[in-house]
Motif scaffolding. Structure first.
Motif, PDB file in Angstrom:
ATOM      1  N   PRO A  62      60.197 -10.932  -2.019  1.00  0.00           N
ATOM      2  CA  PRO A  62      60.105 -10.167  -0.774  1.00  0.00           C
ATOM      3  C   PRO A  62      60.510  -8.713  -0.992  1.00  0.00           C
ATOM      4  CG  PRO A  62      61.435 -12.183  -0.503  1.00  0.00           C
ATOM      5  CD  PRO A  62      61.279 -11.942  -1.962  1.00  0.00           C
ATOM      6  N   CYS A  63      59.684  -7.792  -0.466  1.00  0.00           N
ATOM      7  CA  CYS A  63      59.955  -6.357  -0.639  1.00  0.00           C
ATOM      8  C   CYS A  63      59.697  -5.556   0.639  1.00  0.00           C
ATOM      9  CB  CYS A  63      59.084  -5.783  -1.751  1.00  0.00           C
ATOM     10  SG  CYS A  63      59.359  -6.500  -3.393  1.00  0.00           S
ATOM     11  N   ALA A  64      59.183  -6.191   1.694  1.00  0.00           N
ATOM     12  CA  ALA A  64      58.731  -5.454   2.879  1.00  0.00           C
ATOM     13  C   ALA A  64      59.895  -4.915   3.702  1.00  0.00           C
ATOM     14  CB  ALA A  64      57.852  -6.352   3.747  1.00  0.00           C
ATOM     15  N   VAL A  65      59.677  -3.738   4.290  1.00  0.00           N
ATOM     16  CA  VAL A  65      60.682  -3.109   5.156  1.00  0.00           C
ATOM     17  C   VAL A  65      59.980  -2.569   6.397  1.00  0.00           C
ATOM     18  CG1 VAL A  65      62.405  -1.286   5.377  1.00  0.00           C
ATOM     19  CG2 VAL A  65      62.169  -2.512   3.204  1.00  0.00           C
ATOM     20  N   GLY A  66      60.464  -2.965   7.547  1.00  0.00           N
ATOM     21  CA  GLY A  66      59.826  -2.593   8.802  1.00  0.00           C
ATOM     22  C   GLY A  66      59.832  -1.098   9.082  1.00  0.00           C
ATOM     23  N   GLY A  67      58.803  -0.654   9.801  1.00  0.00           N
ATOM     24  CA  GLY A  67      58.732   0.727  10.253  1.00  0.00           C
ATOM     25  C   GLY A  67      58.445   1.739   9.165  1.00  0.00           C
ATOM     26  N   THR A  68      57.894   1.313   8.038  1.00  0.00           N
ATOM     27  CA  THR A  68      57.692   2.226   6.917  1.00  0.00           C
ATOM     28  C   THR A  68      56.230   2.653   6.794  1.00  0.00           C
ATOM     29  OG1 THR A  68      57.526   0.307   5.425  1.00  0.00           O
ATOM     30  CG2 THR A  68      59.658   1.382   5.609  1.00  0.00           C
ATOM     31  N   GLU A 117      50.605  -0.038  10.231  1.00  0.00           N
ATOM     32  CA  GLU A 117      50.841   0.250  11.645  1.00  0.00           C
ATOM     33  C   GLU A 117      51.532   1.606  11.823  1.00  0.00           C
ATOM     34  OE1 GLU A 117      51.161  -4.319  11.193  1.00  0.00           O
ATOM     35  OE2 GLU A 117      51.858  -2.544  10.090  1.00  0.00           O
ATOM     36  N   SER A 118      52.434   1.935  10.909  1.00  0.00           N
ATOM     37  CA  SER A 118      53.164   3.208  11.013  1.00  0.00           C
ATOM     38  C   SER A 118      52.297   4.417  10.677  1.00  0.00           C
ATOM     39  CB  SER A 118      54.390   3.191  10.086  1.00  0.00           C
ATOM     40  OG  SER A 118      55.382   2.331  10.584  1.00  0.00           O
ATOM     41  N   ASP A 119      51.095   4.166  10.178  1.00  0.00           N
ATOM     42  CA  ASP A 119      50.195   5.266   9.834  1.00  0.00           C
ATOM     43  C   ASP A 119      49.139   5.505  10.916  1.00  0.00           C
ATOM     44  OD1 ASP A 119      50.771   6.060   6.770  1.00  0.00           O
ATOM     45  OD2 ASP A 119      51.133   3.933   7.067  1.00  0.00           O
ATOM     46  N   THR A 120      49.378   4.948  12.107  1.00  0.00           N
ATOM     47  CA  THR A 120      48.414   5.106  13.201  1.00  0.00           C
ATOM     48  C   THR A 120      48.897   6.092  14.259  1.00  0.00           C
ATOM     49  OG1 THR A 120      49.343   3.261  14.492  1.00  0.00           O
ATOM     50  CG2 THR A 120      47.614   2.731  12.884  1.00  0.00           C
ATOM     51  N   SER A 121      49.912   6.875  13.935  1.00  0.00           N
ATOM     52  CA  SER A 121      50.461   7.817  14.916  1.00  0.00           C
ATOM     53  C   SER A 121      49.914   9.228  14.747  1.00  0.00           C
ATOM     54  CB  SER A 121      51.993   7.854  14.812  1.00  0.00           C
ATOM     55  OG  SER A 121      52.377   8.217  13.495  1.00  0.00           O
ATOM     56  N   SER A 122      49.188   9.475  13.662  1.00  0.00           N
ATOM     57  CA  SER A 122      48.671  10.814  13.366  1.00  0.00           C
ATOM     58  C   SER A 122      47.285  10.703  12.743  1.00  0.00           C
ATOM     59  CB  SER A 122      49.628  11.533  12.409  1.00  0.00           C
ATOM     60  OG  SER A 122      48.965  12.494  11.626  1.00  0.00           O
TER      61      SER A 122
END
Length: 251
Positions: free
Chosen positions: A106-112, A150-155
């Motif tokens: 496991p390596c995932a980190v939320g909001g990244t 998902e975090s790359d959908t703000s811009s």
């Protein structure tokens, strides 16, 4: 974490036991938010996500192998509450079709955002360090499973840069692990900040033009009330979809 059982390294290092290593990386939907509400996990573990101490292990934050069980990312994505993700249903979905034990990293980190997974950044270097440690304990890295975006959908600019950033990430991971043909299974996102930019990132994910890269589409899977994270049921479904994709293309 509620994890007490461990799997000694010598139990996994016999000549008769083949170790199949899978890297699980990305952001919150990979880390798992199934069953999490108001910062608390309901501790409901579906049958498809049950632990199998003899077959499915995880590399914990201290680089020690132990029995894999939900929540897989509790000691990795430590700033948020983790619940059910796709990793356990994936592992249970492939275990009867591949030889040996399954070792999850496991390596995932939320909001990244994907820029935080660029070579040289902490998240990327931690992922490479953990993956190498897994391989050095004996075994073969079979695939990286990636669910992020998902975090790359703000811009608009960031969304439009996703394809090149993801292709660079894949090339860097393969180079740093010395696995030029490492299978990559990425999930096309189902949610994000801006609906139009979600589609931009999704199209980028589906357009990755590198060998041994497969895309599994999360669109249509059930989302929680936040319209961002997959429900427990959806995470189980996604794990099966990932298992099917791995077995069909790389198994």
């Amino acid at each position: 974490m509620g994890i007490s059982s461990s799997v000694p390294k010598n139990d996994q290092s016999t000549t008769t036991t083949k170790k199949q290593i899978f890297i699980l990386s990305g952001q919150s939907n990979m880390a798992g938010r199934g069953g999490v509400k108001n910062k608390h996990w309901d501790r409901i573990v579906p049958d498809d996500c049950k632990p199998d101490p003899s077959t499915i292990h995880r590399l914990n934050a201290n680089l020690i192998w132990e029995t894999a069980q939900e929540p897989l990312h509790a000691d990795i994505d430590t700033r948020k509450t983790c619940g059910v993700g796709p990793g356990m249903s994936f592992a249970n979905g492939v275990k009867d079709y591949i030889v040996g034990v399954i070792d999850l990293v496991p390596c995932a980190v939320g909001g990244t955002a994907i820029k935080e997974w660029a070579k040289g950044e902490k998240l990327y270097e931690d992922m490479i360090r953990r993956s190498k440690a897994a391989a050095n304990s004996g075994g073969e890295i079979k695939a990286m499973i990636w669910y992020q975006g998902e975090s790359d959908t703000s811009s608009k600019h960031v969304a439009e840069s996703y394809k090149s950033n993801m292709e660079n990430l894949i090339r860097n991971v393969r180079s740093d692990l010395g696995l030029p043909s490492l299978p990559i299974i990425q999930v096309a996102i189902a949610s994000g900040t801006d609906a139009k930019l979600v589609e931009v990132v999704r199209e980028a994910q589906k357009a990755i033009d590198l060998p041994n890269v497969v895309c599994v589409d999360a669109k249509g899977l059930e989302l929680k009330e936040d319209n961002l994270h997959l429900t427990t049921t959806a995470q189980v479904q996604l794990g099966h979809m990932l298992a099917d994709a791995y077995l069909a293309h790389f198994g």
